[in-house]
Design a protein around this motif. Structure first.
Motif, PDB file in Angstrom:
ATOM      1  N   VAL A 219      -6.882  -0.517   4.919  1.00  0.00           N
ATOM      2  CA  VAL A 219      -5.608  -0.198   4.275  1.00  0.00           C
ATOM      3  C   VAL A 219      -5.635   1.219   3.700  1.00  0.00           C
ATOM      4  CG1 VAL A 219      -4.144  -0.779   2.306  1.00  0.00           C
ATOM      5  CG2 VAL A 219      -4.905  -2.566   3.860  1.00  0.00           C
TER       6      VAL A 219
ATOM      7  N   ARG B 212      -2.953  -4.671  -3.598  1.00  0.00           N
ATOM      8  CA  ARG B 212      -4.391  -4.929  -3.435  1.00  0.00           C
ATOM      9  C   ARG B 212      -4.737  -6.400  -3.638  1.00  0.00           C
ATOM     10  NH1 ARG B 212      -9.388  -1.480  -5.249  1.00  0.00           N
ATOM     11  NH2 ARG B 212     -10.960  -3.109  -5.253  1.00  0.00           N
TER      12      ARG B 212
ATOM     13  N   TYR C 130      -0.719  -6.133   2.296  1.00  0.00           N
ATOM     14  CA  TYR C 130      -0.845  -5.100   1.269  1.00  0.00           C
ATOM     15  C   TYR C 130       0.525  -4.563   0.872  1.00  0.00           C
ATOM     16  CZ  TYR C 130      -2.030  -0.662  -0.927  1.00  0.00           C
ATOM     17  OH  TYR C 130      -2.121   0.385  -1.797  1.00  0.00           O
TER      18      TYR C 130
ATOM     19  N   LEU D 240      -5.095  -8.699  -0.686  1.00  0.00           N
ATOM     20  CA  LEU D 240      -6.251  -8.561   0.206  1.00  0.00           C
ATOM     21  C   LEU D 240      -7.503  -9.238  -0.331  1.00  0.00           C
ATOM     22  CD1 LEU D 240      -5.771  -4.837   1.209  1.00  0.00           C
ATOM     23  CD2 LEU D 240      -5.044  -6.875   2.453  1.00  0.00           C
TER      24      LEU D 240
END
Length: 103
Positions: free
Chosen positions: A23, A60, A55, A63
């Motif tokens: 990412v 965050r 994402y 994930l």
């Protein structure tokens, strides 16, 4: 040597790091698109896409690797039967319980 539970935790944490790096590479422009990210990080292109979309939708936190149970029937036996089984396993040997291995 690590126990299997410890190893699974390490593997899950490792995948979380890979997701974050993929990412970050996409976000910073270090890679151009899902295909290049997949090649650079040696993962499936569809994984890159699903991580990126997760994402974008949840940041965050989306994930982070969460421990989940496996799909399928959750319980083959009830709690009472399980308690009886565990007690029998603690009190008797397999031979005493007439458990025979067929290999």
């Amino acid at each position: 040597m690590a126990e299997s539970g410890d190893l699974r935790r390490v593997v899950r944490a490792g995948w979380e790091v890979v997701r974050l790096r993929v990412v970050a590479a996409l976000e910073s422009g270090q890679v151009k698109g899902y295909r290049q990210a997949a090649e650079v990080f040696q993962v499936a292109e569809w994984s890159v896409g699903s991580w990126w979309r997760a994402y974008q939708a949840g940041g965050r936190e989306a994930l982070v690797v969460r421990r989940t149970s496996r799909p399928g029937p959750h319980e083959k036996i009830g709690p009472e039967d399980r308690a009886v089984l565990f007690q029998a396993m603690a009190d008797y040997t397999p031979e005493e319980l007439l458990i025979v291995r067929s290999c």
